[in-house]
Design an enzyme around this catalytic site. Structure first.
Site, short mmCIF file in Angstrom:
data_model
loop_
_atom_site.label_atom_id
_atom_site.label_comp_id
_atom_site.label_asym_id
_atom_site.label_seq_id
_atom_site.Cartn_x
_atom_site.Cartn_y
_atom_site.Cartn_z
N GLY A 63 73.87 27.02 28.94
CA GLY A 63 74.63 26.69 29.84
C GLY A 63 75.99 26.30 29.71
N THR A 81 68.74 30.19 26.75
CA THR A 81 69.42 31.53 26.41
C THR A 81 69.02 31.75 24.86
OG1 THR A 81 71.15 31.27 27.91
CG2 THR A 81 71.74 32.72 26.35
#
Length: 571
Positions: free
Chosen positions: A463, A380
């Site tokens: 995550g 991300t």
């Protein structure tokens, strides 16, 4: 891994004694010191995981753009420069502090599953989990819609102006940074078999190397079409048609109609107060409220007196995380299908009830409800911006697993996300797969206020590490008195193997694993083992941090992740 700053463990090996109450140490004296100083600026600030994206954000604000314009411009750049973590094939979430109305606004820019793909189809294929890559885990990408929604409310420049720097870099090229090159190289063997990936995301079949120039003219064309034609050029124009045709030809289900039907949602951020600081997250389908639950569970304990890195600090944090993640598995899902009792979950009363399960002496081995498997390989980007008018943006964006599904429609220059892997292929689960449903989301932006005024815009991507990281940043600053950079540099704790809303229902029966980053004393590790924890030194699953804090003397303070390529900068 790429060669980065020496780890705290490495410092200890050369004879430097490390206090357990600080984030890092000076390489010469061993005295408490962060890996770098906080960044101060009077007018505007940006913190991203890529230096060029940070510069683009600052240039955007210097040109009259708002913090939202800067965030969009930086996010577009990161999709080009850090495709290992994000891109316009993924989803977006944001929290914005608006100085005019003196309130926070939340945006859920997540996409839904294909309407023609059913649970019965997975069962027909004999699948018990949704595959990690390929056409089946793909959901509608929500990022571009998120850009335009945020821009319509808070932008001052045109979207064409916001996208122009990335379009130029995509055509002319930019040098690939070290950490990004490392993860890109890891992705190519896994994703190269999917149509369009090798042609658009490799150089002669390999990943670009550190310092090598990378160009993506296809992405430049796509972004130019969006700049010229607006949001509908992506969701209702030729781009959507190419996507629909590509999946129809490659055993997929995402269609033009799925793209055309997409819309994101403005949502109200929710908060809890932790020792005088109001910490804000977005409600499910994301996992942000897990951070609030962790903080509520820890508030009764005097963490400051225990000290950072003490056995009590780590033990209590891990136990609180287990309890919060049990609720995460039971309740966090698309609220249109399975609404969660958010107010109850983040209440102090509920925390007192659940906190009674924590023992100072013994690690919990089982926590109800049961625990599906953990999925922590996602990647991300997180960025934050702040402008001269006082607007602050906390924005997170992802393709889920690194470079996503591997599905790269021809000529478009981006990869579709594999976020649908987070669905559960079981009808009785809150996060059960259904057509037109948003999957459970790991990506969460964070924010904190004090006395109704903005204090901190921050995030820790990675995550299931994300809510754990959010809670640790707040604890490091509030309980242990760390500054903004030290709070991110401090060695991190990650508990793995706990309750998860995705995958098969495999209950935790062994207490999971405690990952401790280099820098924790062996005495702490030994004490944790005596309490029944299984401790390991995992390599790298500790996320990536960016933050901007309001300077009480005026202007902004910035900090950035020492484990990644980027930096914070201002003017």
């Amino acid at each position: 891994m790429p060669r980065l700053l020496p780890s705290l463990l490495a410092l200890a090996m050369v004879g430097i004694t490390m206090p357990t109450t600080v984030a890092a140490a000076d390489r010469i004296t061993g005295q408490p010191f962060a890996t770098r100083s906080e960044v101060y600026a009077p007018h505007a600030m940006a913190a991203t995981s890529h230096p060029l994206a940070t510069q683009i954000a600052l240039d955007t604000m210097k040109a009259g753009g708002s913090a939202v314009d800067a965030a969009i411009a930086a996010n577009a750049a990161l999709g080009l420069m850090e495709p290992t973590g994000n891109g316009i094939g993924g989803d977006l979430f944001a929290i914005v502090w608006d100085p005019k109305t003196k309130r926070l606004y939340g945006y859920d820019g997540s996409g839904r599953s294909p309407r023609s793909l059913t649970l019965a189809e997975f069962q027909r294929r004999g699948l018990t989990d949704i595959p990690s890559h390929g056409p089946l885990p793909v959901t509608v990408p929500g990022t571009v819609d998120g850009w335009f929604a945020l821009h319509a409310r808070f932008g001052t420049l045109t979207m064409a102006e916001n996208l122009a720097p990335t379009i130029r870099y995509a055509r002319e090229g930019h040098p690939v940074h070290e950490v990004i090159a490392y993860y890109w190289d890891r992705s190519v063997p896994r994703l190269g078999k999917w149509p369009g990936f090798t042609e658009q995301f490799t150089i002669d079949g390999r990943a670009p190397r550190t310092g090598e120039t990378w160009r993506n003219p296809n992405l430049a064309d796509t972004l130019q079409a969006i700049a010229d034609g607006g949001r509908d050029a992506f969701y209702k124009g030729d781009i959507a048609r190419v996507i629909g045709d590509y999946f129809a030809a490659n055993d997929g289900f995402l269609s033009y109609d799925d793209m055309a039907a997409h819309t994101g949602n403005w949502v109200e951020p929710v908060s809890t107060n932790y020792r005088g600081v109001d910490v804000w997250e977005l409600p499910p389908s994301g996992q942000g409220i897990a951070a609030l639950q962790i903080l509520n569970l820890l508030e009764p304990y005097d963490l400051k007196s225990y000290g950072f890195g003490s056995p009590e600090h780590v033990h209590l944090f891990v136990e609180a995380k287990k309890l919060a993640f049990a609720d995460r598995a039971r309740w966090y899902a698309d609220p249109e299908f399975h609404p969660a009792p958010v107010a109850r979950l983040i209440s102090k009363e509920y925390a007192r009830e659940r906190g009674a399960l924590i023992s100072m002496d013994t690690a919990l081995r089982e926590v109800q409800p049961g625990t599906p498997k953990q999925l922590d390989e996602g990647d991300t980007i997180y960025l934050t911006t702040a402008d001269a008018d006082g607007m602050m943006v906390s924005l997170i964006q992802s393709n889920y697993r690194g470079m996503g599904s591997g599905m790269a429609p021809p000529g478009l220059g981006f990869i579709l996300q594999d976020r649908g892997e987070q669905f559960v292929l079981r009808e009785d689960h809150p996060n059960a797969y259904a057509p037109g449903k948003r999957p459970f989301h790991t990506i969460i932006p964070g924010f904190a206020t004090r006395d109704g005024e903005p204090w901190l815009s921050f995030g820790v991507m990675g995550g299931a590490m994300q809510p754990q990281g959010h809670a640790q940043i707040i604890i490091n600053m509030v309980d242990f008195g760390m500054n903004l950079q030290e709070a991110g540099d401090a060695p991190r704790i990650q508990h793995d193997g706990s309750t998860d809303p995705a995958g098969q229902a495999t209950p935790m029966t062994d207490g999971g694993e405690v990952d401790l980053e280099s820098g924790f004393a062996y005495g702490t590790v030994r004490a944790l083992m005596m309490k029944g924890h299984s401790v390991r030194f995992a390599h790298g699953p500790y996320g990536g941090y960016q933050a901007i804090m309001k300077n009480p003397h005026g202007g902004w303070i910035g900090a950035s992740e020492s484990r990644k390529d980027g930096h914070a900068a201002g003017y």
